[in-house]
Design an enzyme around this catalytic site. Structure first.
Site, PDB file in Angstrom:
ATOM      1  CG  HIS A  32     104.826 -62.119  85.857  1.00 40.34           C
ATOM      2  ND1 HIS A  32     104.955 -63.418  86.254  1.00 40.34           N
ATOM      3  CD2 HIS A  32     104.894 -61.367  87.000  1.00 40.34           C
ATOM      4  CE1 HIS A  32     105.102 -63.475  87.568  1.00 40.34           C
ATOM      5  NE2 HIS A  32     105.060 -62.241  88.052  1.00 40.34           N
ATOM      6  CG  HIS A  46     110.699 -65.077  82.238  1.00 37.46           C
ATOM      7  ND1 HIS A  46     110.358 -66.349  81.835  1.00 37.46           N
ATOM      8  CD2 HIS A  46     109.817 -64.733  83.199  1.00 37.46           C
ATOM      9  CE1 HIS A  46     109.311 -66.767  82.522  1.00 37.46           C
ATOM     10  NE2 HIS A  46     108.961 -65.808  83.364  1.00 37.46           N
ATOM     11  CG  ASP A  49     111.765 -66.983  78.602  1.00 41.27           C
ATOM     12  OD1 ASP A  49     111.930 -67.797  77.692  1.00 41.27           O
ATOM     13  OD2 ASP A  49     112.383 -67.009  79.684  1.00 41.27           O
TER      14      ASP A  49
END
Length: 314
Positions: A181, A222, A226
């Site tokens: 994302h 996450h 990350d």
């Protein structure tokens, strides 16, 4: 009133047709790059599904972001996805704005060629990292006791190739470092940062990127690492690849060629005088100074600078 609306609609239709013709010609030259970028999106999804078979649920790792940010909970996990969808759709619409608005600074096909180049390079690095070490997923469906934490052994190759979109993407596990994302979000924001013209939208884009980062961690989709790795990796990838790609041509050049440069025009301007006007100099001898040219830079609020390199397909 109806005459005015009809006239404006006619102008809009002519603009759309002209832009469509231009973009089709660019698409004929660059379709291989766009197709390769789209195909790699499937390959990236295939890699993410493959690592899900290797995922082993375990207690959530210690994470500083989990201590600092309150957990949103499963019922509010949609917030981060909603914001991401808003960023994604806004960027897509912006790349197609030359079909509608008069102030056209970009070519849609060329912009998406660059975007796919950034995405593919970042996703290749992402695939390498999450296959190197599999971490226990912090998301709710990846924790111990969830039926979705591990995938049963596939019965055939077709079961692996079938990504079960979008459920297979939303409920994936194991593809953690680094956040996909954030790859899309940062690539979109960085692209608008360079080729957009509204300073306020640029500032809003960076603000939304920060908020998106916090929501991802707060939603436990996450780990903080990350998101942090995505921030510096994607910025570095875009920085280095952008230097290798040819710059976008200045769309003002195409409009400038409509000026009569070979003979005197109706006002008696000579070819030399028109060249001075195109280069940004006025007819005043005091203003006959060399103007600085910056490669590919699009100034804010609609001001542009000339581009000294031609597009060759990317």
């Amino acid at each position: 009133m109806s005459f005015y609306i009809g006239r404006e609609a006619s102008k809009l239709w002519k603009r759309i047709c002209a832009e469509t013709t231009t973009e089709i010609n660019l698409l004929a030259e660059n379709w291989k790059y766009l197709l390769a970028g789209l195909v790699f999106q499937y390959i990236h999804g295939l890699a993410a599904r493959g690592v899900h078979y290797l995922h082993k649920p375990a207690p959530t790792l210690q994470d500083v972001g989990f201590f600092l940010l309150r957990e949103l909970g499963q019922d509010k996990a949609y917030i981060s996805e909603t914001l991401f969808s808003l960023i994604f759709l806004s960027f897509v619409l912006w790349t197609f704005h030359p079909f509608i608005f008069k102030s056209r600074k970009i070519y849609t096909v060329v912009i998406w060629c660059r975007v796919f180049a950034f995405l593919v390079a970042s996703q290749v690095l992402r695939i390498i990292t999450f296959y190197s070490t599999q971490l226990p997923g912090p998301n709710y469906h990846c924790r111990e006791g969830s039926n979705l934490a591990t995938l049963p052994h596939p019965d055939s190759v077709f079961e692996v190739l079938f990504l079960n979109f979008p459920r297979g993407v939303v409920y994936g596990c194991g593809d953690l470092i680094f956040s996909s994302h954030m790859i899309f979000t940062l690539v979109f924001v960085l692209t608008y940062q360079k080729y957009g013209t509204r300073r306020s939208i640029k500032q809003l884009g960076w603000l939304l990127a920060v908020v998106q980062s916090l929501l991802i961690v707060a939603s436990r989709k996450h780990y903080t690492v990350d998101v942090v790795v995505a921030w510096y990796t994607v910025n570095l990838v875009v920085f280095f690849i952008d230097k290798k790609l040819p710059e976008l041509p200045d769309r003002s050049i195409a409009a400038a060629t409509l000026l009569p440069l070979s003979i005197k025009d109706k006002d008696g301007r000579t070819k030399e005088e028109n060249h001075k006007l195109l280069n940004g100099n006025s007819g005043d001898p005091l203003d006959w100074r060399q103007r600085t040219q910056v490669n590919g830079k699009i100034m804010e609020d609609g001001n542009t600078l000339h581009v000294d390199s031609a597009m060759n397909g990317a």
